[in-house]
Scaffold this active site. Sequence first.
Site, short mmCIF file in Angstrom:
data_model
loop_
_atom_site.label_atom_id
_atom_site.label_comp_id
_atom_site.label_asym_id
_atom_site.label_seq_id
_atom_site.Cartn_x
_atom_site.Cartn_y
_atom_site.Cartn_z
N LYS A 187 -3.89 -4.77 -3.94
CA LYS A 187 -3.34 -6.03 -3.23
C LYS A 187 -3.60 -5.56 -1.93
CE LYS A 187 0.10 -6.63 -0.68
NZ LYS A 187 -0.54 -7.81 -0.01
N GLU A 263 -0.15 6.17 3.77
CA GLU A 263 -1.07 6.53 5.16
C GLU A 263 -0.25 5.38 5.91
OE1 GLU A 263 -3.57 8.52 5.90
OE2 GLU A 263 -4.33 8.92 3.85
N CYS A 297 -3.96 2.62 13.61
CA CYS A 297 -2.93 3.66 13.29
C CYS A 297 -3.48 4.94 14.05
CB CYS A 297 -2.87 4.08 11.94
SG CYS A 297 -4.49 4.44 11.22
N GLU A 394 4.57 2.28 18.02
CA GLU A 394 3.10 1.72 17.96
C GLU A 394 3.11 0.76 18.69
OE1 GLU A 394 2.37 1.52 13.62
OE2 GLU A 394 0.62 2.48 14.04
P1 NAD Z 1 2.42 -3.39 6.57
O1 NAD Z 1 3.17 -2.48 6.39
O2 NAD Z 1 3.31 -4.77 7.04
O3 NAD Z 1 1.76 -4.07 5.42
C1 NAD Z 1 1.00 -3.24 4.81
C2 NAD Z 1 0.43 -3.99 3.18
O4 NAD Z 1 1.77 -3.40 2.74
C3 NAD Z 1 0.17 -5.22 3.08
O5 NAD Z 1 -0.70 -5.47 2.10
C4 NAD Z 1 1.56 -6.11 3.05
O6 NAD Z 1 1.35 -7.17 2.39
C5 NAD Z 1 2.10 -4.90 2.03
N1 NAD Z 1 3.51 -4.91 2.03
C6 NAD Z 1 4.50 -5.43 3.38
N2 NAD Z 1 5.71 -5.37 2.72
C7 NAD Z 1 5.73 -4.83 1.58
C8 NAD Z 1 6.74 -4.42 0.77
N3 NAD Z 1 8.09 -4.77 1.03
N4 NAD Z 1 6.45 -4.03 -0.69
C9 NAD Z 1 5.09 -3.90 -0.85
N5 NAD Z 1 4.02 -4.14 -0.20
C10 NAD Z 1 4.38 -4.71 1.28
O7 NAD Z 1 1.37 -3.07 7.74
P2 NAD Z 1 0.13 -3.80 8.50
O8 NAD Z 1 0.93 -4.81 9.54
O9 NAD Z 1 -0.60 -4.60 7.37
O10 NAD Z 1 -0.54 -2.86 9.12
C11 NAD Z 1 -0.37 -2.16 10.33
C12 NAD Z 1 0.23 -0.81 9.93
O11 NAD Z 1 -0.66 -0.09 9.04
C13 NAD Z 1 0.42 0.04 11.18
O12 NAD Z 1 1.85 0.59 11.12
C14 NAD Z 1 -0.48 1.03 11.02
O13 NAD Z 1 -0.38 2.22 11.95
C15 NAD Z 1 -0.78 1.34 9.67
N6 NAD Z 1 -1.85 1.89 9.31
C16 NAD Z 1 -2.22 3.13 8.73
C17 NAD Z 1 -3.25 3.54 8.69
C18 NAD Z 1 -3.26 4.99 8.04
O14 NAD Z 1 -4.31 5.57 7.52
N7 NAD Z 1 -2.37 5.96 8.26
C19 NAD Z 1 -4.39 2.88 8.45
C20 NAD Z 1 -4.32 1.51 9.01
C21 NAD Z 1 -2.85 1.03 9.36
#
Ligand code: NAD
Length: 494
Positions: A187, A263, A297, A394
Amino acid sequence: MTTITPEREAELLASVPTGLLIDGEWRDASDGGTFDVHDPSTGRVLATLASATSEDAVAALDAADAAQAAWARTAPRERAEILRRAFDLVTARSEDFALLMTLEMGKPLAEARGEVVYGAEFLRWFSEEAVRDYGRYVTTPEGKNKILVQRKPLGPCLLITPWNFPLAMATRKVGPAVAAGCTMVLKPAKLTPLTSQLFAAVLLEAGLPAGVLNVVSSKSASGISGPLMQDPRLRKVSFTGSTPVGRQLLKDAADNVLRTSMELGGNAPFIVFEDADLDRAVEGAMAAKMRNMGEACTAANRFLVQASVAEEFTRRFAEAMGRLVPGRGTEASTTVGPLIDGGAREDVHALVTAAVEAGAEAVTGGAPIDGDGFFYQPTVLAGVPNDAEILRQEIFGPVAPVTTFETEEEAVKLANASEYGLASYLYTADYNRMFRVAEQIEFGMVGFNAGVISNAAAPFGGVKQSGLGREGGAEGIAEYTTTQYIGIADPYAV
Ligand code: NAD
């Protein structure tokens, strides 16, 4: 450099599948629902995709489950060669993947090309790892029986990716899952799903059998994860995204005791000691802060600079930030793209405003840029108080708060004063100090005189609330396998 024409953009967008990939077929959503994907530099609609329902998610898991047993039995070499072909195909189409990411995510083309190289490398790395699975066969300590240990594919996995690195976050999960022999439901983030759609098409072209990878882009994330995580056929959820969503998924995973890889967010300290080469430190700071417009991140979130060099470092850093050219990622002159959406830009500006109210000074930048798209001025804030909110959260934008320290001990204490523990950066000429500080800081990754440390061959991941598990390296494939021990009776006793 070739100019990107509207015709080139339209032709590329038309080549991206818009359906759900279930059991090797591209389909419409069961309720006919769709959602739009936008260009953050113009706000214009790029494509309209089918939006998977819970029913579609279950159909995707049906396909993954049906494919699992045969897929687990394929020769590791066969899986390796599919990944290698996928690496070759992604590399051959690198300009398409780069432009697609620029269009849907906003990053400058040069950076998007860098992500294609980085993202494709997970396919090559895991094609090499697929055939390097070492078990063990040993005699028990008392010398009679035998211990046989083998690793087996975990089974169907749910992979959830964020919007910021549309290709690399998908290959970093799909690569090891294919190598290990797991089937998948992917997804992608709804803001940037187009790259995953094209990547899935490439995997089919590379020979991935139907049902092994299913892609359910959707406007409702929990509508996908909810039913799948309650389904006893699912064995794992691998999530990359924010810490609050990760926490919720960990709770959801508890019901069926699912394996998880998380992650999550980061709050990287970038520590500059007075003996550091300041030119290298500024170069590293630019890379660690500005890769992906700060929407990473691993982005340096807190610049901790020894007081004796703080003024000089801040001046040079602000000059470099001030030279950046905001613009649409497709323009050759652009060195910094827009933020992903209006909400993200408001959040960044609220943190900057609060820091300035608390006494920080905007040495450069400090405001949104008017006009189309969600642009924000590259910003350096000096004199940020240690308790400012901007040092705790962040930032996810092109803003660099600088704060100072006097001693190594204080630097370590400030660095560790965070619930996060993903990436950290350390600039010093002293190798003993590097080891000493690395021992004491609670971060999964340390960049030593290096502003970019992501590599497919390295274990990427965090401690504390930055997550669980590692992606990449030899560790990456282990996340998709389970260990089975077979105890063998004394062969002389039978
Ligand atoms: P997000 O948590 O909003 O969304 C990530 C994914 O989860 C998306 O596909 C989203 O549709 C899905 N999602 C959102 N709510 C959900 C729920 N309730 N249940 C299931 N899935 C859900 O994050 P984002 O805004 O897309 O990305 C930014 C974040 O990701 C930042 O916090 C960043 O630090 C983190 N990030 C971490 C890494 C790592 O490797 N540690 C890498 C890239 C980004």
